[in-house]
Enzyme design. Structure first.
Site, PDB file in Angstrom:
ATOM      1  N   GLU A  24       0.844  -1.190   0.000  1.00  0.00           N
ATOM      2  CA  GLU A  24       0.000   0.000   0.000  1.00  0.00           C
ATOM      3  C   GLU A  24       0.875   1.234   0.000  1.00  0.00           C
ATOM      4  O   GLU A  24       1.950   1.231   0.602  1.00  0.00           O
ATOM      5  CB  GLU A  24      -0.902   0.018   1.241  1.00  0.00           C
ATOM      6  CG  GLU A  24      -2.003  -1.022   1.248  1.00  0.00           C
ATOM      7  CD  GLU A  24      -2.984  -0.784   2.373  1.00  0.00           C
ATOM      8  OE1 GLU A  24      -3.595   0.298   2.391  1.00  0.00           O
ATOM      9  OE2 GLU A  24      -3.098  -1.661   3.236  1.00  0.00           O
ATOM     10  N   CYS A  61       0.892 -11.389 -16.475  1.00  0.00           N
ATOM     11  CA  CYS A  61       1.340 -10.791 -17.730  1.00  0.00           C
ATOM     12  C   CYS A  61       0.209 -10.310 -18.633  1.00  0.00           C
ATOM     13  O   CYS A  61       0.475  -9.719 -19.683  1.00  0.00           O
ATOM     14  CB  CYS A  61       2.214 -11.787 -18.486  1.00  0.00           C
ATOM     15  SG  CYS A  61       3.749 -12.166 -17.608  1.00  0.00           S
TER      16      CYS A  61
END
Length: 340
Positions: free
Chosen positions: A103, A129
């Site tokens: 975060e 990906c």
């Protein structure tokens, strides 16, 4: 299976795609040199990265570069190429696998670095990906809905830590051939960044229409390729088999709505010779229409498709049909058609 996994876009165009390459070149010979003690102990030959994967070089960031500053650089150039000012962007989607912390999102730093307005929605999408293509699809849906006019999809990847950690671990006592091969894919990774700007097709006649595509999942294979900054561990044989089964299934199902057997260019996720050859054979596409960047850039994760598209863009002509396609860990596959 029918449903939301098949998408058609009505009024969306790709306005630009830009890439920022890392400046430091790391050759496979250099990696072989660092691994020479373990290769000798395991009686493995040098040159596996070149002969098996087809990766001769990959890029790594220089001292003054980082994955996030490079992503901002790519984003600024994508804005300039599209002729869209930062204050008109309504959505920023970051698709980077690389992150310095859990975060906040990587998107907030890129949003700030690009000087986007506070009204611009921003968040990360993580899907291995395939993240960049997924991000384009989601942004296209929001543009079609009328919620936003312009969106940026952005990605920056840093392979340094995972490669250094992998090389260090492979040099430890007790590492066998099976352990070595399970981490082989980590050595093919490269660093890079890319960004694309999307907008309404009717307001941007010079853009490239995003027509739609398909996504499909085979999540029973969720443990075949598991990665973190410490390393990426892969069952390469099972991953290839499961991935090709998923691609063929999605390709066959897509025939009801799409005709992709004769595209002008296939921009595939850049993994290796074995993966690319298997995909070409599985769906029967023309090898000469599949450009390769992994021999010199390695596997740049979600950035590999937009980087490859950017490098091919100078050779594409109006009316060309382009298919973005790939398989991501998990397993998921995505295919998206663009009318150039």
């Amino acid at each position: 299976m029918d449903g939301n996994a098949t998408t058609t876009h009505r009024n969306v165009a790709l306005l630009s795609v830009a890439a920022t390459l890392a400046t430091r070149i790391t050759t496979s010979e250099e990696i072989d040199s660092r691994l020479s003690p373990v290769l000798k102990r395991l009686k493995l030959p040098t040159g596996l990265l070149q002969r098996v994967a087809g990766v001769h070089e990959r890029r790594n960031w220089g001292e003054t570069q980082s994955f996030d500053t490079a992503a901002v650089d790519a984003g600024n150039r994508a804005l300039a190429e599209a002729g869209v000012s930062a204050d008109r962007i309504g959505l920023l989607i970051n698709t980077s696998v690389t992150r310095k912390h859990l975060e906040p999102s990587v998107a907030v730093k890129l949003h700030h670095g690009l000087g986007l307005p506070s009204s611009a929605i921003n968040f990360d999408i993580a899907n291995a990906c395939l993240g960049f293509v997924n991000g384009m699809s989601l942004a296209a849906q929001l543009i079609d809905s009328g919620q936003i006019e312009y969106a940026m999809i952005i990605d920056g990847e840093d392979a340094d830590d995972i490669q250094n950690n992998t090389i260090e671990r492979l040099g430890r006592d007790g590492i066998g051939r099976k352990d070595f091969m399970s981490e082989f894919a980590s050595l093919t990774l490269g660093s890079g960044a890319a960004a694309a700007v999307l907008g309404r097709a009717d307001a941007n006649p010079g853009g490239h229409r995003i027509l739609g595509g398909v996504t499909r999942a085979a999540t029973q294979f969720n443990e075949l390729c598991v990665g973190s900054v410490d390393g990426m561990f892969t069952d390469a044989k099972a991953l290839l088999k499961g991935g090709m089964q998923l691609v063929v299934s999605a390709w066959k199902e897509a025939r009801r709505d799409w005709t992709w057997s004769n595209m002008d260019r296939y921009i595939v996720h850049q993994v290796s010779d074995i993966h690319t050859d298997a995909m070409i054979k599985a769906v029967g596409i023309d090898r000469t229409r599949v450009p390769l960047t992994y021999p010199k850039l390695g596997n740049v994760g979600p950035a590999s498709i937009p980087i490859t598209l950017q490098r091919e863009s100078a050779t594409l002509r109006p009316g060309d049909r382009v298919l973005l396609m790939g398989v991501g860990s998990g397993l998921n596959t995505a295919m998206m058609e663009i009318a150039w």
